[in-house]
Design a protein around this motif. Structure first.
Motif, mmCIF file in Angstrom:
data_model
loop_
_atom_site.group_PDB
_atom_site.id
_atom_site.type_symbol
_atom_site.label_atom_id
_atom_site.label_comp_id
_atom_site.label_asym_id
_atom_site.label_seq_id
_atom_site.Cartn_x
_atom_site.Cartn_y
_atom_site.Cartn_z
ATOM 1 N N VAL A 7 48.610 77.184 -17.595
ATOM 2 C CA VAL A 7 47.481 77.057 -16.600
ATOM 3 C C VAL A 7 46.121 76.680 -17.220
ATOM 4 N N ILE A 8 45.931 76.894 -18.368
ATOM 5 C CA ILE A 8 44.605 76.424 -18.904
ATOM 6 C C ILE A 8 44.557 74.629 -19.104
ATOM 7 N N VAL A 9 45.765 74.246 -19.634
ATOM 8 C CA VAL A 9 45.946 72.950 -19.654
ATOM 9 C C VAL A 9 45.680 72.343 -18.498
ATOM 10 N N GLY A 10 46.315 72.797 -17.554
ATOM 11 C CA GLY A 10 46.304 71.991 -16.151
ATOM 12 C C GLY A 10 44.866 72.165 -15.537
ATOM 13 N N GLY A 11 44.449 73.080 -15.738
ATOM 14 C CA GLY A 11 42.927 73.491 -15.088
ATOM 15 C C GLY A 11 41.837 72.436 -15.802
ATOM 16 N N MET A 12 41.976 72.368 -17.288
ATOM 17 C CA MET A 12 41.029 71.644 -17.775
ATOM 18 C C MET A 12 41.098 70.019 -17.714
ATOM 19 N N LEU A 13 42.420 69.673 -17.333
ATOM 20 C CA LEU A 13 42.773 68.211 -17.215
ATOM 21 C C LEU A 13 42.189 67.923 -15.688
ATOM 22 N N LEU A 14 42.242 68.865 -14.628
ATOM 23 C CA LEU A 14 41.651 68.765 -13.281
ATOM 24 C C LEU A 14 40.167 68.640 -13.423
ATOM 25 N N PHE A 15 39.562 69.465 -14.285
ATOM 26 C CA PHE A 15 38.223 69.646 -14.545
ATOM 27 C C PHE A 15 37.683 68.404 -15.117
ATOM 28 N N PHE A 16 38.392 67.786 -16.249
ATOM 29 C CA PHE A 16 37.854 66.458 -16.689
ATOM 30 C C PHE A 16 37.729 65.386 -15.485
ATOM 31 N N VAL A 17 38.869 65.394 -14.726
ATOM 32 C CA VAL A 17 39.230 64.282 -13.807
ATOM 33 C C VAL A 17 38.008 64.443 -12.555
ATOM 34 N N ALA A 18 37.794 65.572 -12.123
ATOM 35 C CA ALA A 18 36.852 65.795 -11.174
ATOM 36 C C ALA A 18 35.364 65.611 -11.489
ATOM 37 N N SER A 19 35.037 66.074 -13.096
ATOM 38 C CA SER A 19 33.761 65.671 -13.533
ATOM 39 C C SER A 19 33.481 64.173 -13.665
ATOM 40 N N VAL A 20 34.439 63.330 -13.785
ATOM 41 C CA VAL A 20 34.233 61.689 -13.853
ATOM 42 C C VAL A 20 34.128 61.526 -12.300
ATOM 43 N N LEU A 47 38.278 73.744 -8.776
ATOM 44 C CA LEU A 47 39.538 74.303 -8.972
ATOM 45 C C LEU A 47 40.004 74.042 -10.429
ATOM 46 N N GLY A 48 39.340 73.344 -11.138
ATOM 47 C CA GLY A 48 40.074 73.132 -12.437
ATOM 48 C C GLY A 48 39.293 74.299 -13.489
ATOM 49 N N ALA A 49 37.830 74.322 -13.131
ATOM 50 C CA ALA A 49 37.029 75.345 -14.103
ATOM 51 C C ALA A 49 37.562 76.633 -13.875
ATOM 52 N N CYS A 50 37.917 77.196 -12.658
ATOM 53 C CA CYS A 50 38.224 78.562 -12.548
ATOM 54 C C CYS A 50 39.133 79.234 -13.683
ATOM 55 N N VAL A 51 39.977 78.348 -14.119
ATOM 56 C CA VAL A 51 40.903 78.938 -14.903
ATOM 57 C C VAL A 51 40.318 79.354 -16.283
ATOM 58 N N GLY A 52 39.282 78.847 -16.712
ATOM 59 C CA GLY A 52 38.644 79.446 -17.863
ATOM 60 C C GLY A 52 38.406 80.883 -17.993
ATOM 61 N N PRO A 53 37.642 81.424 -16.777
ATOM 62 C CA PRO A 53 36.999 82.654 -17.003
ATOM 63 C C PRO A 53 38.390 83.422 -16.459
ATOM 64 N N LEU A 95 37.225 67.971 -24.759
ATOM 65 C CA LEU A 95 37.371 68.756 -26.003
ATOM 66 C C LEU A 95 38.168 70.073 -25.937
ATOM 67 N N LEU A 96 37.889 70.857 -24.859
ATOM 68 C CA LEU A 96 38.545 72.115 -24.856
ATOM 69 C C LEU A 96 39.827 71.872 -24.618
ATOM 70 N N LEU A 97 40.183 70.716 -23.748
ATOM 71 C CA LEU A 97 41.715 70.466 -23.591
ATOM 72 C C LEU A 97 42.527 70.393 -24.715
#
Length: 403
Positions: free
Chosen positions: A79-92, A112-118, A178-180
């Motif tokens: 779940v963390i891996v998927g979330g960080m990937l989405l966070f990266f694409v959306a940031s771009v 939607l991606g960043a929420c997995v962190g906390p 980096l976190l991914l």
């Protein structure tokens, strides 16, 4: 099913989980100094630009309802891996958005991606530590994580002055990448119960119903949400109040923000130490007193016509100490009774926080009148609501000693 035994020391877990949970502050705070510049770049209103914050919090809140149960069912790592990937694409996407509307869409997908962190980070804490030990770990994470909202606005201000308002979104993409990478290469699975929790809509609803039927969960989740709403009043309104109303330079905004973050660090440290001798509701009681003192002082000064940076930052720092004393104790108390559905409990508590934060952003925007009064009034309102929840809900369940 047993989890992989994590071969990490407490210090290594603290470092990783702090960075993981910091995805929220990074996604929010890094671009705060750019908000006034964005109104000019897009010829947008304050309310439209504030929507980039509020829509983030709505998406952040809603997606937690899914991220937590998914991590209960399939494990924390995927779940963390998927979330960080989405966070990266959306940031771009945000970096290259040509209109305010597309930027708002990008911010939604960022959430939607960043929420997995906390949400998953807090669940990992519950995986690794018993409730009495979790308070200390969450407080330590809060102390260390104070660096994120302290440094992010400073870095964001520098990026704004050196480049433009888009640069912070490039910074978010780098952070996500980096976190991914670290997660893929080093994170072991910690969920000992993965595969046992149903992932159907009915199963998720049943777990949420269990949580909502628990008096202790309801009381502490409400306290957590209202306290966070008060902090989000500052997050959403501080750049307009400090930069536009009080004339602070964007490059100095981060340093002013850091004064409040210092309060968060102090409060987290106090919470960790007090957890060794006091119960959660006793620690929260001290926090509530500081919320009322800080917000009451700010509102009094604002309505008396005292408008300067110190009249905002000093009361807000005291408020932040109170919030940081409340949050780790309330989070540990709300998810502690639910080791098998810790992800769902973290999700629902986080959802309440997100909805309240989005409301805070809109309230601050609606009350903004070119002075400090609207912001101060909103802050006092959230403090008063938190005090009522503490008086009539938290103390009741703490006295009962059961749900």
């Amino acid at each position: 099913m047993s989890s992989v035994s994590p071969p990490r020391s407490r210090a290594v877990w603290l470092l990783y989980l702090t960075v993981l949970v910091a995805t929220g502050p990074v996604a929010i705070d890094l671009y705060l100094p750019s908000l006034p510049a964005m109104t000019r770049a897009f010829s947008a209103s304050v309310a439209e630009v504030q929507t980039t914050l509020s829509i983030f919090m709505i998406g952040f809140a809603a997606s937690q309802l899914i991220a937590g149960p998914l991590s209960d069912r399939f494990g924390r790592r995927p779940v963390i891996v998927g979330g960080m990937l989405l966070f990266f694409v959306a940031s771009v996407l945000c970096r290259f958005a040509p209109t305010i509307e597309l930027l708002i869409v990008g911010r939604l997908f960022q959430a939607l991606g960043a929420c997995v962190g906390p949400v998953v980070g807090r669940a990992i804490v519950r995986d690794l530590y018993a409730p009495d030990k979790a308070v200390g770990m969450l407080a330590a994470m809060g102390t260390a994580m104070a660096a994120a909202p302290a440094l992010a606005p400073i870095l964001g201000g520098w990026l704004l002055e050196i480049f433009d308002w888009r640069a912070p979104f490039a910074g978010m993409a780098i952070f996500a990448a980096l976190l991914l990478g670290v997660t893929v290469l080093t994170l072991p699975e910690t969920n000992a119960y993965r595969g046992e929790t149903p992932i159907s809509a009915r199963g998720i609803a049943r777990n949420f119903a269990t949580l909502l039927g628990h008096r202790t969960f309801r009381a502490y989740a409400a306290l957590l949400a209202l306290s966070f709403g008060g902090i989000f009043c500052f997050v959403s309104g501080s750049s307009f109040v400090l930069i536009e109303v009080l004339g602070l330079a964007p490059a100095d905004f981060g340093f002013a923000f850091a004064c409040v973050v210092a309060g968060l660090a102090l409060g987290s440290t106090l919470a960790g130490r007090l957890a060794k001798s006091l119960r959660p509701h006793e620690i929260a009681g001290f926090g509530i007193a500081l919320l009322m003192m800080g917000s009451g002082a700010m509102a009094g000064l604002a309505w008396a016509g005292v408008a300067n940076v110190a009249a905002i930052l000093a009361p807000m720092a005291a408020f932040a100490v109170g919030v940081a004393m409340i949050m780790p104790t309330a989070m540990a108390a709300s998810i502690g009774p639910f080791p098998r559905i810790a992800g769902a409990a973290s999700s629902l508590a986080g959802f309440a926080q997100g909805v309240t934060a989005a409301s805070a952003g809109w309230i601050v925007a609606a009350l903004h009148d070119g002075t400090t009064r609207g912001f101060a009034t909103a802050l006092f309102g959230f403090a008063a609501a938190a005090a009522l929840v503490y008086a009539f809900q938290v103390r009741a369940v703490s006295g009962a000693g059961r749900s």
